[in-house]
Design an enzyme around this catalytic site. Sequence first.
Site, PDB file in Angstrom:
ATOM      1  CG  HIS A 127      -1.958   1.178   1.419  1.00 57.35           C
ATOM      2  ND1 HIS A 127      -1.634   2.082   1.776  1.00 57.35           N
ATOM      3  CD2 HIS A 127      -3.108   0.686   1.034  1.00 57.35           C
ATOM      4  CE1 HIS A 127      -2.587   2.812   1.810  1.00 57.35           C
ATOM      5  NE2 HIS A 127      -3.917   1.995   1.457  1.00 57.35           N
ATOM      6  CG  ASP A 205       0.581  -2.230   6.359  1.00 60.76           C
ATOM      7  OD1 ASP A 205      -0.342  -2.378   6.753  1.00 60.76           O
ATOM      8  OD2 ASP A 205       0.720  -1.620   5.148  1.00 60.76           O
ATOM      9  CD  GLN A 208      -6.807  -4.495   4.230  1.00 62.89           C
ATOM     10  OE1 GLN A 208      -7.828  -5.386   4.286  1.00 62.89           O
ATOM     11  NE2 GLN A 208      -7.109  -3.200   3.753  1.00 62.89           N
ATOM     12  CE  LYS A 231      -7.254  -0.209   6.106  1.00 65.74           C
ATOM     13  NZ  LYS A 231      -7.855   0.464   4.908  1.00 65.74           N
ATOM     14  CB  CYS A 371      -3.542   3.367  -1.560  1.00 69.09           C
ATOM     15  SG  CYS A 371      -4.838   4.520  -1.296  1.00 69.09           S
TER      16      CYS A 371
HETATM   17  C1  LIG Z   1      -2.319  -2.723   3.467  1.00 66.81           C
HETATM   18  C2  LIG Z   1      -2.780  -1.501   4.064  1.00 66.81           C
HETATM   19  N1  LIG Z   1      -1.782  -0.579   4.591  1.00 66.81           N
HETATM   20  C3  LIG Z   1      -2.089   0.474   5.047  1.00 66.81           C
HETATM   21  C4  LIG Z   1      -3.388   1.070   4.835  1.00 66.81           C
HETATM   22  C5  LIG Z   1      -3.553   2.477   5.104  1.00 66.81           C
HETATM   23  O1  LIG Z   1      -4.636   2.648   6.468  1.00 66.81           O
HETATM   24  P1  LIG Z   1      -5.056   3.945   7.184  1.00 66.81           P
HETATM   25  O2  LIG Z   1      -5.621   4.825   5.883  1.00 66.81           O
HETATM   26  O3  LIG Z   1      -5.838   3.694   8.129  1.00 66.81           O
HETATM   27  O4  LIG Z   1      -3.672   4.405   7.676  1.00 66.81           O
HETATM   28  C6  LIG Z   1      -4.142   0.477   4.176  1.00 66.81           C
HETATM   29  C7  LIG Z   1      -5.750   1.075   3.995  1.00 66.81           C
HETATM   30  O5  LIG Z   1      -6.290   0.538   3.073  1.00 66.81           O
HETATM   31  C8  LIG Z   1      -3.821  -1.201   3.838  1.00 66.81           C
HETATM   32  O6  LIG Z   1      -4.847  -1.743   3.135  1.00 66.81           O
END
Ligand SMILES: Cc1ncc(COP(=O)(O)O)c(C=O)c1O
Length: 413
Positions: A127, A205, A208, A231, A371
Amino acid sequence: MASPNGAATELDIRADFPILTRTLRGRPLVYLDSSSTSQKPESVLAAIDDFYRAHNANIHRGVYPLALEADALFEGARERIAAFTGAPTRSTVFTSNVTAAINLVAYSWARTNLRAGDAVLITEMEHHSNIVPWQLATQATGAQLRYLDVGEDGTLSLQQLDEELARGDVALVALAHLSNVLGTINPIAEIVERAHSAGALVLVDGAQAVPQIPVNVSEIGADFYAWTGHKALGPTGIGVLHADSALLEAMPPFLAGGDMIEAVERQRSSWKELPWKFEAGTTMIAEAVGLGAAVDYLSALGMERVREHERELVAYTLTQLGALPGVRTYGPPSPDDRGGVVSFVVEGVHPHDVAELLGRENVCIRASHHCAQPLMAKLGVAATARASFGPYNVRSDVDALVSAVANAQKVFA
Ligand SMILES: Cc1ncc(COP(=O)(O)O)c(C=O)c1O
């Protein structure tokens, strides 16, 4: 095992989510965008409401009973959130989201530890939140940013990881536990072990993964494990960074100001102990309380059951969508290797048109680059449509998705 609303066998929890009773032009809400953000159960809404109605005061400041109640609710939530992911409470830092958690590491750790000649190794399935902070950190320090490839089947190659590590310059491996586009569940403990053997740190990260599969941060052994509350059935505005406490002790503060200091003199200051050293200003108090209620809810459901439920939904989706001519799905072919996310394209129909036509049937999916533009470039598409699941989804949601996609195909035939 009973679910929080008393259902005995499979996950039958829709009644716990007030928003799922909404209809649009007589059609039920089919919410298939949980990878963007999850819906919230009544218990989370009630915990936030109760905090503001009955316990609201600032934390870590007051000595009156109401303030002590707020302290206890906030720190109690931290304890339960840390326990939910098998992490020590002391090194569980609240941030505003996973993006902020990764930035904390990219500023505080990376800018003091990376040097020219070092490399940060990420993957093509990241992401933007786990790409852009490393672009800036490597540009600021003269370190190199390198990528692990994503294979045809949507997985990473451990052999390529070993080859990269063997170059001897990788200071940090930063990667997703579970891809928000492909659904791929990376063999994270194995990757951490290999990186550590080569002297590299690992940031995971888990945005998910935490909502979808059982995660035990201590067993995984990563140096930094970050995730995001909204999430995982919790509210927006709260993220979590679990980190090795020795690393956190050695790192300088990221944001500075009130509540993170021990003492402030005219020219210098000293910091509070962990985790508060990294929580400057009035923190997300009600949000922490809400996330505490969310992990209570998920714990009562059981993450093994959540995982199994979503695995079955994905298996069903892959079969049903796959049966439509002209629909291509992405990611590992086996539902065993993937979480509750199915990205797809429909031949001859732009993903945004797919999402819009589905929206008219109250079927909510996302269509975008998610993203993950480097991954889109790798896949050779500008965007995909994506259906993603939460524990509240049921087979009839998948049926509604498949029927709406078939209808969209007819419109464009
Ligand atoms: C794998 C992953 N990392 C980071 C994010 C970013 O999340 P946040 O906007 O809550 O910081 C997302 C959001 O879609 C994601 O799916």
